[in-house]
Each structure stands twice: as C-alpha cells, then as structure tokens.
Write a protein that holds these residues in place. Structure first.
Motif, PDB file in Angstrom:
ATOM      1  N   ASN A  88      24.027  28.132 -42.429  1.00 30.43           N
ATOM      2  CA  ASN A  88      23.663  27.380 -43.635  1.00 30.43           C
ATOM      3  C   ASN A  88      23.294  25.955 -43.277  1.00 30.43           C
ATOM      4  OD1 ASN A  88      26.036  25.914 -43.381  1.00 30.43           O
ATOM      5  ND2 ASN A  88      27.057  26.858 -45.100  1.00 30.43           N
ATOM      6  N   THR A  89      22.526  25.344 -44.161  1.00 34.42           N
ATOM      7  CA  THR A  89      22.178  23.929 -44.037  1.00 34.42           C
ATOM      8  C   THR A  89      22.385  23.306 -45.408  1.00 34.42           C
ATOM      9  OG1 THR A  89      19.866  24.371 -44.569  1.00 34.42           O
ATOM     10  CG2 THR A  89      20.423  24.282 -42.239  1.00 34.42           C
ATOM     11  N   ALA A  90      22.751  22.041 -45.411  1.00 37.87           N
ATOM     12  CA  ALA A  90      22.998  21.366 -46.683  1.00 37.87           C
ATOM     13  C   ALA A  90      22.742  19.871 -46.519  1.00 37.87           C
ATOM     14  CB  ALA A  90      24.454  21.584 -47.125  1.00 37.87           C
ATOM     15  N   GLU A  91      22.331  19.246 -47.625  1.00 37.00           N
ATOM     16  CA  GLU A  91      22.269  17.784 -47.617  1.00 37.00           C
ATOM     17  C   GLU A  91      23.697  17.263 -47.543  1.00 37.00           C
ATOM     18  OE1 GLU A  91      19.634  15.494 -50.077  1.00 37.00           O
ATOM     19  OE2 GLU A  91      18.498  17.303 -50.566  1.00 37.00           O
ATOM     20  N   THR A  92      23.856  16.152 -46.883  1.00 38.41           N
ATOM     21  CA  THR A  92      25.178  15.588 -46.635  1.00 38.41           C
ATOM     22  C   THR A  92      25.183  14.146 -47.106  1.00 38.41           C
ATOM     23  OG1 THR A  92      25.320  16.978 -44.674  1.00 38.41           O
ATOM     24  CG2 THR A  92      26.854  15.155 -44.787  1.00 38.41           C
ATOM     25  N   GLU A  93      26.320  13.690 -47.590  1.00 38.16           N
ATOM     26  CA  GLU A  93      26.412  12.286 -48.004  1.00 38.16           C
ATOM     27  C   GLU A  93      27.443  11.555 -47.159  1.00 38.16           C
ATOM     28  OE1 GLU A  93      27.818   9.619 -51.755  1.00 38.16           O
ATOM     29  OE2 GLU A  93      26.701  11.441 -52.211  1.00 38.16           O
ATOM     30  N   PHE A  94      27.009  10.457 -46.569  1.00 33.61           N
ATOM     31  CA  PHE A  94      27.926   9.562 -45.860  1.00 33.61           C
ATOM     32  C   PHE A  94      28.446   8.567 -46.903  1.00 33.61           C
ATOM     33  CE2 PHE A  94      25.990  11.533 -42.320  1.00 33.61           C
ATOM     34  CZ  PHE A  94      26.794  11.310 -41.215  1.00 33.61           C
ATOM     35  N   SER A  98      26.248   5.389 -48.707  1.00 32.27           N
ATOM     36  CA  SER A  98      25.443   6.012 -49.765  1.00 32.27           C
ATOM     37  C   SER A  98      24.508   5.012 -50.430  1.00 32.27           C
ATOM     38  CB  SER A  98      26.350   6.671 -50.799  1.00 32.27           C
ATOM     39  OG  SER A  98      27.222   5.724 -51.369  1.00 32.27           O
ATOM     40  N   ASP A  99      24.881   3.739 -50.446  1.00 31.02           N
ATOM     41  CA  ASP A  99      24.004   2.734 -51.062  1.00 31.02           C
ATOM     42  C   ASP A  99      22.776   2.458 -50.194  1.00 31.02           C
ATOM     43  OD1 ASP A  99      25.785   1.692 -49.165  1.00 31.02           O
ATOM     44  OD2 ASP A  99      25.444  -0.348 -49.887  1.00 31.02           O
ATOM     45  N   VAL A 187      30.933   4.211 -40.549  1.00 34.40           N
ATOM     46  CA  VAL A 187      30.378   2.901 -40.910  1.00 34.40           C
ATOM     47  C   VAL A 187      29.640   2.331 -39.705  1.00 34.40           C
ATOM     48  CG1 VAL A 187      30.910   0.533 -41.629  1.00 34.40           C
ATOM     49  CG2 VAL A 187      32.289   2.415 -42.499  1.00 34.40           C
ATOM     50  N   ILE A 188      28.420   1.847 -39.945  1.00 37.43           N
ATOM     51  CA  ILE A 188      27.693   1.117 -38.904  1.00 37.43           C
ATOM     52  C   ILE A 188      27.997  -0.362 -39.106  1.00 37.43           C
ATOM     53  CG2 ILE A 188      25.417   0.528 -37.975  1.00 37.43           C
ATOM     54  CD1 ILE A 188      24.483   3.328 -38.968  1.00 37.43           C
ATOM     55  N   LYS A 189      28.698  -0.953 -38.141  1.00 44.02           N
ATOM     56  CA  LYS A 189      29.122  -2.355 -38.269  1.00 44.02           C
ATOM     57  C   LYS A 189      28.131  -3.315 -37.619  1.00 44.02           C
ATOM     58  CE  LYS A 189      33.965  -1.447 -38.837  1.00 44.02           C
ATOM     59  NZ  LYS A 189      34.824  -2.298 -39.590  1.00 44.02           N
TER      60      LYS A 189
END
Length: 197
Positions: A88-94, A98-99, A187-189
């Motif tokens: 399966n494949t799915a859209e993913t939310e970080f 998200s903003d 998180v990308i810092k």
C-alpha cells in the motif's frame, strides 16, 4: 510499546524521536554523510534516513511524487526490483511540518530474496520495507526514511503475517508505530543542511 528519546540527526540539523533500544551505526562503521543509520540492538530492524537529490520534474502531484517514490525504491533495491511487492501507499503528514506544505508519502512493501542456485538459504524469508518520502522542492531535496524489517525463520510468527489479508504481525506493526512516531516528531532545525545536498 517501545520507549523513545528525542534524537539529533545530522549533527542536530534534524531531530525526531527514535526508540531507545536503537543504536547509531556510525559509532560502529562508516556511514555516508547523507545518511543516518540506526539499528535495533535487540533484533534485526534498521532505520535509514537518506538525504538525496530531488527526483522528477518541478511541482508536486500524486503522479509526479509517485514516480519519484518508485525511482527511489528501484535505486534502493537495484536489480532485485522484481522481488519487491508494494502492499500500500498513502499520503503522510509530518505533524510539526504541516504548515510548510511539503508533500510526503509512505509505502509498505516486501522484498522476498531469490533462492540461491545451491539451494542453501541463509537469507530472511522476506524483508518488510516501510519507506517514507518527504519532498523538499525548494531545497531540491528528497528525504527518505526507510525502516527495513527482515523476517528470519524462527524469529517471527509466520501465522501472524499475511499482508494480503491485512495481517502485519508484530515486527511490521512495530515498524509502522516507529514510522508514525517519526512523522509526529520530525523537525528540521537547520535548513542550511540542504545547501550542500
């Protein structure tokens, strides 16, 4: 349920929660600069973070991003692509990103090794792959987060695993839980990390 700790990656430029019982492979052997590799001290599962050049044309759509995901999967397994089945494949939310509207997708696949010609097989029965692709178009970067779960005879309950029936078993279930925790805490810092990519 695993216990987690917030873990710095790439010298702290990225952080996310990883299970406490995973060890940083770079303390044991050389790992390429664009990768972070973590391995389960109590098992065979590994988590690989891979910063690579963005694949595909400009823009984002399920078609463009789906092709990119296929390309990355083919790069990862090489000539063994015919041994891979995508379930399966799915859209993913970080959650914490998200903003920023960076598209991301996850697939679950299995790779079943071919039997060697001598009939002796020390390979796993199959390896489950949970691969998440986070697309950073502005940075011309794709981040791949891959959790590899070898299923070795005697190390898992074969009756619990039947992906056609939606039965993941404990090892794949654990990998999905780890992936979900990464999506929640990633998180990308330091965005300068991608200027050299």
């Amino acid at each position: 349920m695993a216990s987690y700790r917030n873990t710095p990656l790439y010298g702290g430029a990225i952080t996310c929660d990883l299970p406490k019982h995973f060890a940083d492979v770079s303390k044991l052997r050389q790992v390429p600069d664009n990768q972070e590799v973590w391995i389960d001290k109590d098992g065979f599962t590994s988590i690989i973070f891979d910063i690579s050049e963005r694949v595909g044309g400009p823009g984002s759509s399920p078609e463009i991003d789906g092709r990119a995901m296929t390309t990355h999967l083919e790069d990862m397994v090489g000539s063994e692509i015919d041994t891979v089945k995508i379930w399966n494949t799915a859209e993913t939310e970080f959650t914490k990103m998200s903003d920023l509207k960076h598209p991301s997708y996850t697939l679950i696949a299995t790779q079943t090794p071919k039997l060697p010609s001598n009939g002796l097989n020390s390979a796993p029965d199959f390896t489950a792959i949970t691969m998440t692709l986070l697309r950073l178009e502005e940075q011309k970067t794709d981040i791949l987060i891959t959790i590899n779960v070898p299923h070795i005879k005697g190390e898992y309950d074969a009756e619990e695993v039947d992906l056609e029936l939606g039965k993941q078993g404990k090892l794949i279930g654990d990998a999905v839980e780890i992936a979900a925790r990464i999506w929640e805490t990633f998180v990308i810092k330091d965005w300068d990390l991608f200027h050299g990519a």
